[in-house]
Design a protein around this motif. Structure first.
Motif, PDB file in Angstrom:
ATOM      1  N   ASP A  82      -1.971  56.537  56.309  1.00 17.77           N
ATOM      2  CA  ASP A  82      -2.385  55.204  55.883  1.00 17.77           C
ATOM      3  C   ASP A  82      -1.367  54.553  54.954  1.00 17.77           C
ATOM      4  OD1 ASP A  82      -4.331  53.407  56.499  1.00 17.77           O
ATOM      5  OD2 ASP A  82      -5.807  54.131  55.059  1.00 17.77           O
ATOM      6  N   LEU A  83      -0.155  55.094  54.938  1.00 14.92           N
ATOM      7  CA  LEU A  83       0.863  54.614  54.009  1.00 14.92           C
ATOM      8  C   LEU A  83       1.217  53.153  54.256  1.00 14.92           C
ATOM      9  CD1 LEU A  83       2.898  55.098  51.747  1.00 14.92           C
ATOM     10  CD2 LEU A  83       4.462  56.075  53.457  1.00 14.92           C
ATOM     11  N   SER A  84       1.260  52.720  55.510  1.00 17.27           N
ATOM     12  CA  SER A  84       1.644  51.338  55.805  1.00 17.27           C
ATOM     13  C   SER A  84       0.630  50.356  55.233  1.00 17.27           C
ATOM     14  CB  SER A  84       1.789  51.129  57.308  1.00 17.27           C
ATOM     15  OG  SER A  84       0.581  51.433  57.984  1.00 17.27           O
ATOM     16  N   PHE A  85      -0.661  50.691  55.309  1.00 13.06           N
ATOM     17  CA  PHE A  85      -1.699  49.832  54.713  1.00 13.06           C
ATOM     18  C   PHE A  85      -1.496  49.745  53.202  1.00 13.06           C
ATOM     19  CE2 PHE A  85      -5.646  49.740  52.294  1.00 13.06           C
ATOM     20  CZ  PHE A  85      -6.217  48.548  52.721  1.00 13.06           C
ATOM     21  N   PHE A  86      -1.282  50.905  52.559  1.00 15.84           N
ATOM     22  CA  PHE A  86      -1.088  50.922  51.111  1.00 15.84           C
ATOM     23  C   PHE A  86       0.129  50.099  50.717  1.00 15.84           C
ATOM     24  CE2 PHE A  86       0.878  52.659  47.298  1.00 15.84           C
ATOM     25  CZ  PHE A  86      -0.181  52.610  46.407  1.00 15.84           C
ATOM     26  N   SER A  87       1.219  50.253  51.450  1.00 15.84           N
ATOM     27  CA  SER A  87       2.453  49.530  51.131  1.00 15.84           C
ATOM     28  C   SER A  87       2.258  48.025  51.250  1.00 15.84           C
ATOM     29  CB  SER A  87       3.582  49.998  52.049  1.00 15.84           C
ATOM     30  OG  SER A  87       3.847  51.382  51.862  1.00 15.84           O
ATOM     31  N   GLU A  88       1.477  47.604  52.238  1.00 20.95           N
ATOM     32  CA  GLU A  88       1.219  46.176  52.409  1.00 20.95           C
ATOM     33  C   GLU A  88       0.430  45.614  51.236  1.00 20.95           C
ATOM     34  OE1 GLU A  88      -0.996  43.136  55.570  1.00 20.95           O
ATOM     35  OE2 GLU A  88      -0.591  45.225  56.121  1.00 20.95           O
ATOM     36  N   VAL A  89      -0.598  46.329  50.799  1.00 19.75           N
ATOM     37  CA  VAL A  89      -1.375  45.893  49.638  1.00 19.75           C
ATOM     38  C   VAL A  89      -0.490  45.861  48.406  1.00 19.75           C
ATOM     39  CG1 VAL A  89      -3.287  46.481  48.091  1.00 19.75           C
ATOM     40  CG2 VAL A  89      -3.566  46.738  50.563  1.00 19.75           C
ATOM     41  N   ARG A  90       0.337  46.860  48.253  1.00 17.35           N
ATOM     42  CA  ARG A  90       1.193  46.928  47.065  1.00 17.35           C
ATOM     43  C   ARG A  90       2.187  45.765  47.024  1.00 17.35           C
ATOM     44  NH1 ARG A  90       5.639  50.949  45.186  1.00 17.35           N
ATOM     45  NH2 ARG A  90       5.585  50.522  42.958  1.00 17.35           N
ATOM     46  N   ARG A  91       2.757  45.434  48.159  1.00 20.03           N
ATOM     47  CA  ARG A  91       3.682  44.294  48.195  1.00 20.03           C
ATOM     48  C   ARG A  91       2.986  42.986  47.826  1.00 20.03           C
ATOM     49  NH1 ARG A  91       5.862  47.067  52.724  1.00 20.03           N
ATOM     50  NH2 ARG A  91       4.447  45.937  54.106  1.00 20.03           N
ATOM     51  N   THR A  92       1.699  42.881  48.173  1.00 23.08           N
ATOM     52  CA  THR A  92       0.946  41.666  47.886  1.00 23.08           C
ATOM     53  C   THR A  92       0.677  41.524  46.393  1.00 23.08           C
ATOM     54  OG1 THR A  92      -0.123  41.742  50.053  1.00 23.08           O
ATOM     55  CG2 THR A  92      -1.206  40.426  48.353  1.00 23.08           C
TER      56      THR A  92
ATOM     57  N   ALA B 210       7.366  41.886  42.939  1.00 19.85           N
ATOM     58  CA  ALA B 210       8.625  42.134  42.229  1.00 19.85           C
ATOM     59  C   ALA B 210       8.892  43.618  41.999  1.00 19.85           C
ATOM     60  CB  ALA B 210       8.627  41.394  40.884  1.00 19.85           C
ATOM     61  N   GLY B 211       7.941  44.470  42.369  1.00 12.06           N
ATOM     62  CA  GLY B 211       8.128  45.911  42.201  1.00 12.06           C
ATOM     63  C   GLY B 211       8.169  46.360  40.759  1.00 12.06           C
ATOM     64  N   LYS B 212       7.303  45.764  39.915  1.00  9.16           N
ATOM     65  CA  LYS B 212       7.297  46.108  38.490  1.00  9.16           C
ATOM     66  C   LYS B 212       6.639  47.456  38.204  1.00  9.16           C
ATOM     67  CE  LYS B 212       7.320  41.420  36.546  1.00  9.16           C
ATOM     68  NZ  LYS B 212       6.586  40.479  35.661  1.00  9.16           N
ATOM     69  N   LEU B 213       5.705  47.869  39.065  1.00  8.03           N
ATOM     70  CA  LEU B 213       5.019  49.139  38.849  1.00  8.03           C
ATOM     71  C   LEU B 213       5.748  50.243  39.605  1.00  8.03           C
ATOM     72  CD1 LEU B 213       1.274  48.057  39.156  1.00  8.03           C
ATOM     73  CD2 LEU B 213       2.628  48.396  37.081  1.00  8.03           C
ATOM     74  N   LYS B 214       6.328  51.169  38.859  1.00  7.55           N
ATOM     75  CA  LYS B 214       7.074  52.238  39.516  1.00  7.55           C
ATOM     76  C   LYS B 214       7.115  53.470  38.608  1.00  7.55           C
ATOM     77  CE  LYS B 214      10.517  51.196  42.116  1.00  7.55           C
ATOM     78  NZ  LYS B 214      11.855  50.782  42.635  1.00  7.55           N
ATOM     79  N   SER B 215       6.581  54.543  39.117  1.00  5.09           N
ATOM     80  CA  SER B 215       6.665  55.842  38.438  1.00  5.09           C
ATOM     81  C   SER B 215       7.851  56.614  38.992  1.00  5.09           C
ATOM     82  CB  SER B 215       5.383  56.632  38.661  1.00  5.09           C
ATOM     83  OG  SER B 215       5.204  56.904  40.062  1.00  5.09           O
ATOM     84  N   ARG B 216       8.172  57.714  38.324  1.00  7.29           N
ATOM     85  CA  ARG B 216       9.233  58.578  38.851  1.00  7.29           C
ATOM     86  C   ARG B 216       8.830  59.137  40.214  1.00  7.29           C
ATOM     87  NH1 ARG B 216      14.344  58.402  36.386  1.00  7.29           N
ATOM     88  NH2 ARG B 216      14.026  57.940  34.165  1.00  7.29           N
TER      89      ARG B 216
END
Length: 442
Positions: free
Chosen positions: A415-425, A429-435
């Motif tokens: 289900d990674l593609s669904f998660f990635s789509e929500v995250r991009r929405t 700007a990609g401000k949330l990023k963990s190691r």
């Protein structure tokens, strides 16, 4: 900058720590993340709660907002520890529906990891008992998400490892209980086939888990102790237990220093496993009453127990395997560990059901958790285990991971593609990023 790690003490990374004391401060920190991630009590084992540049520690947002005893619904801030929740509500006859192996995690962390317990096979994970979540997005917008309102965001946040926004508050459901005791039955399994059969037969039990002697070989491969449990009703208690109807957590001892590396090795592990197995076997087929805390959180009795693994730390390899491939793959994994003599000091097997979120770890099958002190050559062994997991159609638990590859991660989470789509929405700007997110290219 501060050097921090997860509970396994590996890897260690530099990050700027931010300590908001109010909801508004947490909102500002999320908007200003460059990039960063929220962190609860630091009990994720690897690098899931370490920001690439900034880490927002939520410990000060730990208030309980509202409680309805008719429904068991409790609204809390994300930084509230489960141990404090339990200390408040256990004497009032309420307990979380799902708890992991430690009470020292925050509610926000429990949601972000969609933690599971000994009852996942029949009652699901933590996310199943979350009614709604209050999130602040990196854009500054504050959103309430539930199964009815912003359902895609809600689904992505359950098990989303904090990558969809900073959880500020949540409303969860607690279960009513009559006592703070668990009725535990212990069974002995002489090999892996018997262990799997016992867990299948234990499907009707609310709680079930197997401790496995991962150093046993040959005909004894996969020998284990199986523990089944139920919440004790008041009529199950004797006079002595009735007087202590809701036993609270006893003060814990603490590991004061790092254990020397020579303390943990194959021989000490084998000796411990033999003693533990024999002690458990003596209780076989009997029913005992166990207080809530030692039943669910045995390691909480020793503070800083991660120091037992020495200064280099440890990693946990926790995988879940679909039912159809579980038995043969588990046998191969345990056989390789036993033959190589890797010093795995914890091996726990549980049956799981389906997960609640798009990146939730559980799937219908069996999960095996293995703790290893970091030693030379260990990671190549773990890479081999990863290959077995992927070939079986399984995956690794993100909350415990410190070293899996992007390929292993991508193969396991369909289900990674669904998660990635929500995250991009929600975070264009990609401000949330963990190691962890940086390592796995999430």
């Amino acid at each position: 900058m501060t050097a921090i790690s997860g509970w396994g003490r590996y890897p260690i990374n530099d990050t700027e720590m931010i300590h908001p004391r109010t909801v508004d401060a947490a909102r500002r920190a999320t908007v200003q993340a460059n990039p960063g991630i929220a962190r609860g009590n630091g009990r994720a084992y690897g690098d899931a709660a370490v920001g690439v540049r900034q880490t927002i520690e939520m410990a000060h947002l730990n208030r309980m907002r509202a409680f309805d005893p008719r429904t068991g619904q409790l609204t809390v801030e994300a930084g509230l520890l489960l141990t404090d929740l339990i200390a408040t509500f256990l004497p009032r006859g309420f307990f979380p529906y799902v708890v992991p192996g430690t009470s020292f995690i925050t509610v926000g962390g429990a949601i972000a990891a969609d933690v599971h317990g000994k009852n996942h096979h029949c009652q699901g994970g933590f996310g199943q008992y979350v009614e709604n979540i209050l999130l602040v997005l990196p854009t500054g917008e504050t959103i309430g998400a539930s199964r009815e309102e912003h359902p895609d965001l809600f689904r992505a946040t359950i098990g989303g490892m904090g990558l969809t926004g900073t959880i500020l508050e949540a409303t969860i459901r607690l279960r009513p209980i009559e006592t703070g005791w668990i009725r535990q039955r212990t069974f002995v399994a002489d090999d892996l086939d018997t262990t799997i059969g016992a867990l299948e037969c234990g499907d009707s039990a609310t709680y079930s888990v197997a401790w496995i002697d991962c150093l046993a070989r040959g005909a004894r491969l996969g020998r284990s102790l199986i523990f089944l449990g139920e919440h004790a009703a008041l009529h199950h208690l004797g006079e002595r237990h009735v007087a202590n109807r809701f036993p609270l957590r006893k003060p814990s001892m603490s590991m004061p220093v790092d254990a020397p590396s020579f303390v943990l090795n194959r021989w000490t592990a084998a000796a411990f496993n033999e003693l533990y197995f024999r002690a458990g076997a003596r209780k076989a087929a009997s029913s005992t009453l166990v207080p809530t805390h030692p039943y669910f959180f045995p390691l909480d009795a020793l503070g800083n127990w991660n120091r037992m693994y020495g200064r280099r730390g440890f990693v946990e390899h926790q995988s879940v395997l679909p039912i159809k491939n579980a038995q043969t793959t588990l046998a191969e994994m345990l056989d390789r560990i036993a033959k190589r003599g890797e010093s795995a000091f914890l091996a726990v097997l549980k049956k799981l059901g389906a997960g609640s979120g798009s990146l939730s770890f559980p799937m219908p099958g069996y999960t095996l958790a293995l703790d290893f002190p970091i030693e030379r050559g260990l990671f190549s062994v773990l890479d081999e285990l990863d290959e077995l997991v992927v070939a079986a159609g399984g995956r690794l638990y993100l909350a415990k991971d410190a070293r899996q590859s992007r390929a292993t991660f991508e193969a396991g989470y369909s289900d990674l593609s669904f998660f990635s789509e929500v995250r991009r929405t929600v975070d264009p700007a990609g401000k949330l990023k963990s190691r962890l997110a940086e390592r796995l290219l999430i």
